[in-house]
Design an enzyme around this catalytic site. Structure first.
Site, PDB file in Angstrom:
ATOM      1  N   ARG A  64      -3.675 -12.088  -7.348  1.00 38.73           N
ATOM      2  CA  ARG A  64      -4.485 -11.447  -8.752  1.00 38.73           C
ATOM      3  C   ARG A  64      -3.619 -12.179  -9.896  1.00 38.73           C
ATOM      4  O   ARG A  64      -3.233 -13.694  -9.703  1.00 38.73           O
ATOM      5  CB  ARG A  64      -4.313  -9.843  -8.551  1.00 38.73           C
ATOM      6  CG  ARG A  64      -4.132  -9.659  -7.161  1.00 38.73           C
ATOM      7  CD  ARG A  64      -4.223  -7.906  -7.522  1.00 38.73           C
ATOM      8  NE  ARG A  64      -4.001  -7.149  -8.439  1.00 38.73           N
ATOM      9  CZ  ARG A  64      -4.082  -6.404  -9.117  1.00 38.73           C
ATOM     10  NH1 ARG A  64      -2.871  -5.080  -8.093  1.00 38.73           N
ATOM     11  NH2 ARG A  64      -4.227  -5.279 -10.555  1.00 38.73           N
ATOM     12  N   PRO A 113       5.364   3.694  -9.599  1.00 40.86           N
ATOM     13  CA  PRO A 113       4.971   4.461 -11.131  1.00 40.86           C
ATOM     14  C   PRO A 113       2.788   3.904 -10.782  1.00 40.86           C
ATOM     15  O   PRO A 113       2.891   3.133 -10.382  1.00 40.86           O
ATOM     16  CB  PRO A 113       5.035   3.580 -12.476  1.00 40.86           C
ATOM     17  CG  PRO A 113       5.407   1.417 -11.876  1.00 40.86           C
ATOM     18  CD  PRO A 113       6.513   2.912 -10.757  1.00 40.86           C
ATOM     19  N   ASN A 114       2.250   4.876 -11.607  1.00 46.75           N
ATOM     20  CA  ASN A 114       1.010   4.482 -11.398  1.00 46.75           C
ATOM     21  C   ASN A 114       0.628   5.322  -9.953  1.00 46.75           C
ATOM     22  O   ASN A 114      -0.903   5.231  -9.687  1.00 46.75           O
ATOM     23  CB  ASN A 114       0.608   3.390 -12.065  1.00 46.75           C
ATOM     24  CG  ASN A 114       0.921   3.553 -13.780  1.00 46.75           C
ATOM     25  OD1 ASN A 114       0.522   4.201 -14.135  1.00 46.75           O
ATOM     26  ND2 ASN A 114       1.362   2.411 -13.783  1.00 46.75           N
ATOM     27  N   ARG A 145      -7.307   5.091  -8.802  1.00 45.86           N
ATOM     28  CA  ARG A 145      -7.160   4.390 -10.066  1.00 45.86           C
ATOM     29  C   ARG A 145      -7.460   3.031  -9.403  1.00 45.86           C
ATOM     30  O   ARG A 145      -7.649   2.602  -8.404  1.00 45.86           O
ATOM     31  CB  ARG A 145      -5.667   3.637  -9.797  1.00 45.86           C
ATOM     32  CG  ARG A 145      -5.502   2.664 -10.871  1.00 45.86           C
ATOM     33  CD  ARG A 145      -3.691   2.332 -10.271  1.00 45.86           C
ATOM     34  NE  ARG A 145      -2.952   1.564 -10.850  1.00 45.86           N
ATOM     35  CZ  ARG A 145      -1.659   0.783 -10.588  1.00 45.86           C
ATOM     36  NH1 ARG A 145      -1.207   1.542  -9.437  1.00 45.86           N
ATOM     37  NH2 ARG A 145      -1.585  -0.497 -11.088  1.00 45.86           N
ATOM     38  N   HIS A 176       3.424  -3.845  -0.776  1.00 51.13           N
ATOM     39  CA  HIS A 176       2.386  -3.752  -1.412  1.00 51.13           C
ATOM     40  C   HIS A 176       1.144  -3.233  -1.347  1.00 51.13           C
ATOM     41  O   HIS A 176       0.663  -4.075  -0.314  1.00 51.13           O
ATOM     42  CB  HIS A 176       2.467  -5.219  -2.503  1.00 51.13           C
ATOM     43  CG  HIS A 176       3.667  -5.543  -3.348  1.00 51.13           C
ATOM     44  ND1 HIS A 176       3.742  -4.679  -4.838  1.00 51.13           N
ATOM     45  CD2 HIS A 176       4.285  -6.278  -3.125  1.00 51.13           C
ATOM     46  CE1 HIS A 176       4.963  -5.023  -4.790  1.00 51.13           C
ATOM     47  NE2 HIS A 176       5.568  -5.984  -4.626  1.00 51.13           N
ATOM     48  N   GLU A 186       9.619  -4.369   0.411  1.00 49.03           N
ATOM     49  CA  GLU A 186       8.879  -4.457  -0.492  1.00 49.03           C
ATOM     50  C   GLU A 186       7.484  -4.154  -0.066  1.00 49.03           C
ATOM     51  O   GLU A 186       7.023  -5.289   1.167  1.00 49.03           O
ATOM     52  CB  GLU A 186       8.600  -5.516  -1.102  1.00 49.03           C
ATOM     53  CG  GLU A 186       8.276  -5.689  -2.433  1.00 49.03           C
ATOM     54  CD  GLU A 186       8.505  -7.314  -3.260  1.00 49.03           C
ATOM     55  OE1 GLU A 186       9.494  -7.700  -3.199  1.00 49.03           O
ATOM     56  OE2 GLU A 186       7.881  -7.271  -4.263  1.00 49.03           O
ATOM     57  N   TYR A 223      -7.078  -0.886  -5.416  1.00 53.23           N
ATOM     58  CA  TYR A 223      -6.415  -0.195  -4.393  1.00 53.23           C
ATOM     59  C   TYR A 223      -6.914   0.759  -3.564  1.00 53.23           C
ATOM     60  O   TYR A 223      -5.971   1.782  -3.116  1.00 53.23           O
ATOM     61  CB  TYR A 223      -5.477   0.749  -5.707  1.00 53.23           C
ATOM     62  CG  TYR A 223      -4.643  -0.354  -6.331  1.00 53.23           C
ATOM     63  CD1 TYR A 223      -3.512  -1.425  -5.854  1.00 53.23           C
ATOM     64  CD2 TYR A 223      -4.802  -0.040  -7.467  1.00 53.23           C
ATOM     65  CE1 TYR A 223      -2.872  -2.110  -6.757  1.00 53.23           C
ATOM     66  CE2 TYR A 223      -4.160  -1.069  -8.430  1.00 53.23           C
ATOM     67  CZ  TYR A 223      -3.049  -2.311  -8.164  1.00 53.23           C
ATOM     68  OH  TYR A 223      -2.662  -2.879  -8.558  1.00 53.23           O
ATOM     69  N   ASN A 261       7.404   0.629  -2.213  1.00 51.65           N
ATOM     70  CA  ASN A 261       6.081   0.146  -3.056  1.00 51.65           C
ATOM     71  C   ASN A 261       6.562   0.267  -4.738  1.00 51.65           C
ATOM     72  O   ASN A 261       6.455   1.384  -5.357  1.00 51.65           O
ATOM     73  CB  ASN A 261       5.135   0.016  -3.152  1.00 51.65           C
ATOM     74  CG  ASN A 261       4.410  -0.007  -4.084  1.00 51.65           C
ATOM     75  OD1 ASN A 261       3.958  -1.220  -5.084  1.00 51.65           O
ATOM     76  ND2 ASN A 261       2.017  -0.104  -3.535  1.00 51.65           N
ATOM     77  N   ALA A 296       4.350  -2.205 -10.878  1.00 51.06           N
ATOM     78  CA  ALA A 296       4.583  -2.899 -11.765  1.00 51.06           C
ATOM     79  C   ALA A 296       5.192  -3.432 -12.101  1.00 51.06           C
ATOM     80  O   ALA A 296       6.207  -4.082 -12.992  1.00 51.06           O
ATOM     81  CB  ALA A 296       3.792  -2.477 -13.350  1.00 51.06           C
TER      82      ALA A 296
HETATM   83  C1  DQA Z   1       1.488  -3.059  -6.477  1.00 52.24           C
HETATM   84  C2  DQA Z   1       0.859  -4.541  -7.541  1.00 52.24           C
HETATM   85  C3  DQA Z   1       1.583  -4.682  -8.472  1.00 52.24           C
HETATM   86  O1  DQA Z   1       1.106  -5.419  -9.964  1.00 52.24           O
HETATM   87  C4  DQA Z   1       1.101  -3.232  -9.432  1.00 52.24           C
HETATM   88  O2  DQA Z   1       1.458  -3.518 -11.008  1.00 52.24           O
HETATM   89  C5  DQA Z   1       1.256  -2.169  -8.933  1.00 52.24           C
HETATM   90  C6  DQA Z   1       0.577  -1.731  -7.569  1.00 52.24           C
HETATM   91  C7  DQA Z   1       0.378  -3.014  -5.304  1.00 52.24           C
HETATM   92  O3  DQA Z   1       0.524  -1.792  -4.728  1.00 52.24           O
HETATM   93  O4  DQA Z   1      -0.628  -3.533  -5.405  1.00 52.24           O
HETATM   94  O5  DQA Z   1       0.700  -1.538  -9.765  1.00 52.24           O
HETATM   95  O6  DQA Z   1       2.751  -2.838  -6.455  1.00 52.24           O
END
Ligand code: DQA
Length: 143
Positions: free
Chosen positions: A104, A9-10, A17, A97, A95, A22, A71, A74
């Site tokens: 963070r 998501p996102n 964003r 990120h 996994e 990011y 990835n 959240a």
């Molecule tokens: C994320 C880190 C997560 O905590 C966050 O909610 C994201 C992006 C990252 O790629 O750094 O949406 O997965």
């Protein structure tokens, strides 16, 4: 050897964003780099993005790949359902990120996914995905 890359998501908002966290690359620009790296290391790759936990689980349950790079956004910090899906299919999972989740907020230091993953790559920006592809190639080649 086929790898699927799931952006959670996102991540469709990359580029706009929180660029300080990011970076400035859009998801499409990152996907281009992923396709290039996959070709370089000799992997077939299929890339998807979803804001929906259910859709992510449906993709994980498809049995047409050898390794998973995810990835979970959240959902990393909330989703026992995605964790269970990864356990169910028993494919090597990496996994990823973009940001370093350990530098963070405290809630980001908890991952439901890490315990069912081969490993976790966090904090290298878009390169996190590229490192994951190289790792997936090594795992699938038995190294
Ligand atoms: C994320 C880190 C997560 O905590 C966050 O909610 C994201 C992006 C990252 O790629 O750094 O949406 O997965």
């Amino acid at each position: 050897m086929k790898v699927i890359v799931i952006h959670g998501p996102n991540l469709n908002m990359l580029g706009k964003r929180e660029p300080g966290v990011y970076g400035n690359l859009t998801l499409e620009e990152i996907n281009k780099k992923i396709r290039l790296r996959a070709a370089e290391v000799g992997l077939d790759v299929s890339i998807t993005q979803s804001n929906s936990e259910a859709e992510i689980i449906d993709t994980i349950q498809k049995d047409d790949y050898d390794a998973l790079v995810i990835n979970p956004g959240a959902y990393t910090h909330t989703s026992i359902a995605i964790r269970d899906a990864i356990s169910s299919v028993a494919k090597p999972t990496i996994e990823v990120h973009i940001s370093n989740v350990y530098r963070r907020e405290e809630f980001r230091t908890k991952s439901f996914i890490a315990g069912v993953s081969y490993g976790q790559i966090t904090g290298f920006g878009a390169d996190s995905y590229l490192l994951a592809l190289s790792a997936a190639k090594n795992i699938l080649s038995g190294g």
